[in-house]
Design a protein around this motif. Structure first.
Motif, PDB file in Angstrom:
ATOM      1  N   ASP A 217       0.676  -1.198   0.055  1.00 34.86           N
ATOM      2  CA  ASP A 217       0.304  -0.082  -0.089  1.00 34.86           C
ATOM      3  C   ASP A 217       0.695   0.867   0.275  1.00 34.86           C
ATOM      4  OD1 ASP A 217      -2.164   1.579   0.628  1.00 34.86           O
ATOM      5  OD2 ASP A 217      -2.947   0.839   1.517  1.00 34.86           O
ATOM      6  N   ARG A 246       6.374   2.043  -1.181  1.00 33.93           N
ATOM      7  CA  ARG A 246       5.142   1.705  -1.293  1.00 33.93           C
ATOM      8  C   ARG A 246       5.361   0.300   0.694  1.00 33.93           C
ATOM      9  NH1 ARG A 246       3.228   3.507  -4.302  1.00 33.93           N
ATOM     10  NH2 ARG A 246       2.412   2.843  -6.399  1.00 33.93           N
ATOM     11  N   ARG A 249       1.176  -3.874   3.555  1.00 33.69           N
ATOM     12  CA  ARG A 249      -0.233  -2.710   3.014  1.00 33.69           C
ATOM     13  C   ARG A 249      -1.470  -3.730   4.885  1.00 33.69           C
ATOM     14  NH1 ARG A 249      -5.143  -5.909   2.899  1.00 33.69           N
ATOM     15  NH2 ARG A 249      -7.560  -4.120   2.387  1.00 33.69           N
TER      16      ARG A 249
END
Length: 372
Positions: A217, A246, A249
């Motif tokens: 994410d 990134r 997540r």
């Protein structure tokens, strides 16, 4: 009669494959729980709470793994069923503890296991494992011995296995053999594909402790706008100007004041197998306690009156003594503290020199200069 003979021929010669399963029980010194404490005092207090909870939830004896607690099934790498996947053998359970195995490392335990295996199922190349206990364990390896036409087959696992009901599909492990995609045995290809799908996830839902999902994410949890508008931070990544980086997540809910930002949490998702291992956790905890030893000074005052009544060091040698010999704890104090698992782990490695500190580089350098 004819059908019965045909079934015997199709089934092949049934044999017993002997194996050894190596695993580790869940360590009561759970590094993830300890490092979530808000302060040094929280570390000590949280540990005492952890000790009490561990009485009812941790695995107290190796026999907890026996009976019908842990089940395994071998999967063929050379013989496929009607769907093209490797044939799955009969379920079997751990049998007995192996007490004399010199290759075991600290904290590891070995168990005997025997698999019923038909000769027409070929060579095992993977296995399923199910944990029917409420507590997870760390699976180190499975080793099969005297496999016909193959010899020894080793399955390195090095993974935490939780209760089987928490998984959407069975946990699977593959033999210690590497293949190019074009050379992988056909009966194993679908199992490999399914495992990769599990590891990738689908990008939805909140990540949970037992999951092994590696999806990503943007950095949208750097601020905390719900606590204070001044603590809001822009989203990094996911746009033409800042496409990267990134982060892993987590799937937490968006914050109330900024829908683009993710709400904060003290518990950050990390795939369980990426957390500190047993030995690393023990080392980390030891140095936490050494750095936080001032919290247990009130308990040591009666045992170390001369140290506690001394307001300063008399010489540099006294300072150096903290790093060379440490402050020796009396054996009667050790016996009082050692029933507490946290201190037991500390004294397991350091004993009476539990308060021996790592020598700072600057002090080490000074003594090198003085002695040259």
């Amino acid at each position: 009669m004819f059908s019965g003979v045909a079934n015997l021929v199709n089934r092949g010669h049934r044999q017993k494959l002997k194996g050894t399963v190596v695993l580790m029980r869940k360590n009561v010194l759970d590094i993830n729980k300890l490092t979530s404490a808000q302060s040094v005092g929280g570390i000590i207090g949280g540990t005492i709470g952890l000790i009490g909870g561990a009485i009812g939830s941790s695995i107290d004896t190796l026999t907890a793994f026996l009976g019908r607690s842990v089940a395994l099934k071998l999967i063929s790498a050379t013989s496929a069923d009607s769907s093209g996947k490797g044939k799955v053998g009969k379920q079997t359970f751990l049998e007995g503890v192996i007490t004399s195995r010199p290759t075991l490392r600290a904290g590891q335990s070995a168990f005997d296991i025997h698999f019923e295996w038909d000769s027409n199922m070929g060579v095992p190349g993977a296995f399923y494992i199910e944990n029917f206990m409420l507590v997870e364990f760390y699976l180190v390896s499975l080793t099969l011995e005297d496999v016909p036409n193959e010899g020894t087959i080793h399955f390195p696992c090095n993974s935490w296995v939780y209760n089987s009901k928490l998984y959407k599909s069975h946990r699977i492990f593959f033999a210690n053999k590497t293949y190019l995609p074009s050379d992988m045995p056909d009966p194993l290809k679908k199992y490999r594909e399914e495992e990769l799908i599990t590891l990738r996830g689908d990008g939805t839902g909140k990540r949970k402790e037992h999951e092994r999902i590696y999806d990503y994410d943007v950095y949208n949890d750097l601020g905390n706008p719900d606590s204070d508008p001044r603590l809001a931070r822009p989203v990094i990544g996911g746009n033409p100007d800042l496409p990267y980086p990134r982060r892993g997540r987590t799937g937490r809910k968006p914050s109330k004041k900024d829908p683009k930002s993710e709400s904060r949490s003290d518990n950050i998702y990390l795939p369980r197998d990426e957390a500190f291992g047993h030995l690393k956790s023990s080392d980390f905890l030891v140095y936490i306690l050494k750095s936080a030893s001032q919290n247990v000074i009130p308990q040591l005052k009666s045992a170390l009156p001369s140290l506690c009544n001394q307001s300063e060091f008399n010489s540099f040698e006294d300072v150096r003594g903290l790093y060379t010999g440490g402050v020796k704890l009396p054996t009667n104090l050790l016996s009082d503290l050692s029933p507490i698992p946290l201190f037991k782990e500390l004294f397991r490695t350091d004993g009476e020199q539990a308060l021996k500190f790592v020598e700072p580089l600057i002090i080490k350098g000074i003594y090198i200069i003085l002695n040259t």
